[in-house]
Design a protein around this motif. Structure first.
Motif, PDB file in Angstrom:
ATOM      1  N   MET A 112       0.834  -1.209   0.000  1.00 36.94           N
ATOM      2  CA  MET A 112       0.000   0.000   0.000  1.00 36.94           C
ATOM      3  C   MET A 112       0.868   1.259   0.000  1.00 36.94           C
ATOM      4  N   LEU A 113       1.909   1.261   0.814  1.00 37.07           N
ATOM      5  CA  LEU A 113       2.777   2.431   0.894  1.00 37.07           C
ATOM      6  C   LEU A 113       3.607   2.608  -0.376  1.00 37.07           C
ATOM      7  N   ALA A 114       3.988   1.510  -1.000  1.00 34.44           N
ATOM      8  CA  ALA A 114       4.712   1.602  -2.283  1.00 34.44           C
ATOM      9  C   ALA A 114       3.830   2.300  -3.325  1.00 34.44           C
ATOM     10  N   LYS A 115       2.556   1.940  -3.361  1.00 32.34           N
ATOM     11  CA  LYS A 115       1.614   2.597  -4.282  1.00 32.34           C
ATOM     12  C   LYS A 115       1.422   4.065  -3.946  1.00 32.34           C
ATOM     13  N   ALA A 116       1.618   4.421  -2.669  1.00 32.57           N
ATOM     14  CA  ALA A 116       1.444   5.806  -2.221  1.00 32.57           C
ATOM     15  C   ALA A 116       2.720   6.635  -2.391  1.00 32.57           C
ATOM     16  N   GLY A 117       3.772   6.058  -2.975  1.00 30.42           N
ATOM     17  CA  GLY A 117       4.979   6.821  -3.273  1.00 30.42           C
ATOM     18  C   GLY A 117       6.164   6.624  -2.359  1.00 30.42           C
ATOM     19  N   PHE A 118       6.040   5.776  -1.350  1.00 29.26           N
ATOM     20  CA  PHE A 118       7.186   5.491  -0.486  1.00 29.26           C
ATOM     21  C   PHE A 118       8.115   4.522  -1.209  1.00 29.26           C
ATOM     22  N   SER A 119       9.419   4.682  -0.998  1.00 30.50           N
ATOM     23  CA  SER A 119      10.342   3.848  -1.777  1.00 30.50           C
ATOM     24  C   SER A 119      11.290   2.975  -0.962  1.00 30.50           C
ATOM     25  N   HIS A 120      11.488   3.271   0.301  1.00 24.34           N
ATOM     26  CA  HIS A 120      12.428   2.492   1.127  1.00 24.34           C
ATOM     27  C   HIS A 120      11.624   1.701   2.154  1.00 24.34           C
ATOM     28  N   LEU A 121      11.026   0.602   1.707  1.00 23.88           N
ATOM     29  CA  LEU A 121      10.080  -0.158   2.521  1.00 23.88           C
ATOM     30  C   LEU A 121      10.555  -1.583   2.723  1.00 23.88           C
ATOM     31  N   TYR A 122      10.629  -1.997   3.971  1.00 27.71           N
ATOM     32  CA  TYR A 122      11.045  -3.353   4.315  1.00 27.71           C
ATOM     33  C   TYR A 122       9.922  -4.057   5.071  1.00 27.71           C
ATOM     34  N   ASN A 123       9.718  -5.324   4.767  1.00 26.46           N
ATOM     35  CA  ASN A 123       8.796  -6.141   5.545  1.00 26.46           C
ATOM     36  C   ASN A 123       9.608  -6.914   6.580  1.00 26.46           C
ATOM     37  N   ILE A 124       9.233  -6.774   7.840  1.00 27.48           N
ATOM     38  CA  ILE A 124       9.854  -7.568   8.907  1.00 27.48           C
ATOM     39  C   ILE A 124       9.116  -8.913   8.885  1.00 27.48           C
ATOM     40  N   ILE A 125       9.757  -9.901   8.289  1.00 22.87           N
ATOM     41  CA  ILE A 125       9.060 -11.144   7.928  1.00 22.87           C
ATOM     42  C   ILE A 125       8.670 -12.032   9.101  1.00 22.87           C
ATOM     43  N   ASP A 126       9.266 -11.844  10.262  1.00 22.64           N
ATOM     44  CA  ASP A 126       8.869 -12.673  11.406  1.00 22.64           C
ATOM     45  C   ASP A 126       8.052 -11.894  12.435  1.00 22.64           C
ATOM     46  N   GLY A 127       7.832 -10.617  12.189  1.00 22.95           N
ATOM     47  CA  GLY A 127       6.912  -9.815  12.987  1.00 22.95           C
ATOM     48  C   GLY A 127       7.202  -9.764  14.480  1.00 22.95           C
ATOM     49  N   MET A 128       6.171  -9.439  15.222  1.00 24.49           N
ATOM     50  CA  MET A 128       6.282  -9.298  16.673  1.00 24.49           C
ATOM     51  C   MET A 128       6.357 -10.653  17.375  1.00 24.49           C
ATOM     52  N   GLU A 129       5.515 -11.572  16.970  1.00 21.28           N
ATOM     53  CA  GLU A 129       5.426 -12.858  17.674  1.00 21.28           C
ATOM     54  C   GLU A 129       6.203 -13.980  17.021  1.00 21.28           C
ATOM     55  N   GLY A 130       6.538 -13.837  15.751  1.00 23.31           N
ATOM     56  CA  GLY A 130       7.310 -14.863  15.075  1.00 23.31           C
ATOM     57  C   GLY A 130       6.467 -15.947  14.444  1.00 23.31           C
ATOM     58  N   ASP A 131       7.160 -16.948  13.968  1.00 20.09           N
ATOM     59  CA  ASP A 131       6.514 -18.080  13.306  1.00 20.09           C
ATOM     60  C   ASP A 131       6.188 -19.174  14.320  1.00 20.09           C
ATOM     61  N   ALA A 132       5.201 -19.973  13.966  1.00 22.88           N
ATOM     62  CA  ALA A 132       4.778 -21.058  14.858  1.00 22.88           C
ATOM     63  C   ALA A 132       5.781 -22.208  14.840  1.00 22.88           C
ATOM     64  N   VAL A 133       5.943 -22.820  15.987  1.00 23.24           N
ATOM     65  CA  VAL A 133       6.753 -24.032  16.093  1.00 23.24           C
ATOM     66  C   VAL A 133       5.973 -25.141  15.388  1.00 23.24           C
ATOM     67  N   ASN A 134       6.659 -25.868  14.529  1.00 17.56           N
ATOM     68  CA  ASN A 134       6.026 -26.948  13.782  1.00 17.56           C
ATOM     69  C   ASN A 134       6.717 -28.259  14.153  1.00 17.56           C
ATOM     70  N   ASP A 135       6.432 -28.733  15.366  1.00 15.26           N
ATOM     71  CA  ASP A 135       7.038 -29.954  15.882  1.00 15.26           C
ATOM     72  C   ASP A 135       6.040 -30.626  16.819  1.00 15.26           C
ATOM     73  N   PRO A 136       5.323 -31.642  16.326  1.00 11.52           N
ATOM     74  CA  PRO A 136       4.311 -32.300  17.154  1.00 11.52           C
ATOM     75  C   PRO A 136       4.850 -32.856  18.479  1.00 11.52           C
ATOM     76  N   ALA A 137       6.149 -33.102  18.569  1.00 18.11           N
ATOM     77  CA  ALA A 137       6.739 -33.624  19.794  1.00 18.11           C
ATOM     78  C   ALA A 137       7.019 -32.522  20.817  1.00 18.11           C
ATOM     79  N   SER A 138       6.923 -31.268  20.399  1.00 17.68           N
ATOM     80  CA  SER A 138       7.233 -30.147  21.292  1.00 17.68           C
ATOM     81  C   SER A 138       5.988 -29.683  22.033  1.00 17.68           C
ATOM     82  N   VAL A 139       6.166 -29.307  23.297  1.00 18.42           N
ATOM     83  CA  VAL A 139       5.058 -28.729  24.057  1.00 18.42           C
ATOM     84  C   VAL A 139       4.676 -27.360  23.495  1.00 18.42           C
ATOM     85  N   PHE A 140       5.542 -26.794  22.656  1.00 17.74           N
ATOM     86  CA  PHE A 140       5.298 -25.480  22.055  1.00 17.74           C
ATOM     87  C   PHE A 140       4.734 -25.579  20.643  1.00 17.74           C
ATOM     88  N   ASN A 141       4.389 -26.792  20.202  1.00 19.09           N
ATOM     89  CA  ASN A 141       3.863 -26.974  18.848  1.00 19.09           C
ATOM     90  C   ASN A 141       2.672 -26.035  18.606  1.00 19.09           C
TER      91      ASN A 141
END
Length: 171
Positions: A112-141
């Motif tokens: 959206m910002l690129a369309k609005a004329g901004f040019s130095h835009l980065y996506n923080i790909i893991d965000g605030m909370e991050g990606d989910a653990v993908n391990d059925p053996a983990s209590v954090f799955n």
């Protein structure tokens, strides 16, 4: 970010610039006056999950309270004035590092910002909370504990900072 990192389709952007949360924090430290971190999550997320201490909080969408039975969720509703609100705190020449929970909404915001004329835009790909653990053996799955701002040792807080919020006008 590792050169061979594959960016999931829902996190890809038109500018094609990506950082991890840790890289974003390091980039911000180089020039806090010209590099701005923008958290596009909802105020509820800032309040209950926390937010980066230096981030501008400018929601791209609001939480609806209308149940979508097909999707099994309360969907977000986009805010059409997002780019206008970003222009209140940034110029098109500033470097903007955008984040959400895990990289999807921030990708939409970058585009959206690129369309609005901004040019130095980065996506923080893991965000605030991050990606989910993908391990059925983990209590954090299924829990978002793999990376992200909170899990990378970057500074964050639950303390709200209204002076760093650019919220939509009330109806």
């Amino acid at each position: 970010m590792e050169p061979d990192t594959i960016i999931p389709k829902d996190k890809q952007t038109t500018p094609g610039l990506y950082l991890t949360a840790r890289e974003a924090y390091e980039k911000w430290k180089t020039d806090p006056g010209k590099v701005k971190i923008i958290d596009v999550r909802t105020p509820e997320e800032y309040l209950f999950v926390g937010h980066p201490t230096m981030a501008w909080k400018i929601p791209i969408a609001i939480q609806s309270y209308e149940w979508d039975a097909e999707k099994g969720q309360f969907p977000m509703k986009p805010l059409p004035d997002f780019a206008t609100r970003v222009k209140e705190i940034a110029t098109p020449d500033d470097t903007l590092l955008l984040m959400c929970r895990s990289g999807g909404r921030s990708a939409i915001a970058v585009n959206m910002l690129a369309k609005a004329g901004f040019s130095h835009l980065y996506n923080i790909i893991d965000g605030m909370e991050g990606d989910a653990v993908n391990d059925p053996a983990s209590v954090f799955n299924g829990q978002r504990m793999r990376n992200g701002w909170k899990n990378s040792g970057c500074p964050w807080t639950f303390k709200l900072t209204p002076e760093q919020m650019v919220l939509p006008a009330l109806p």
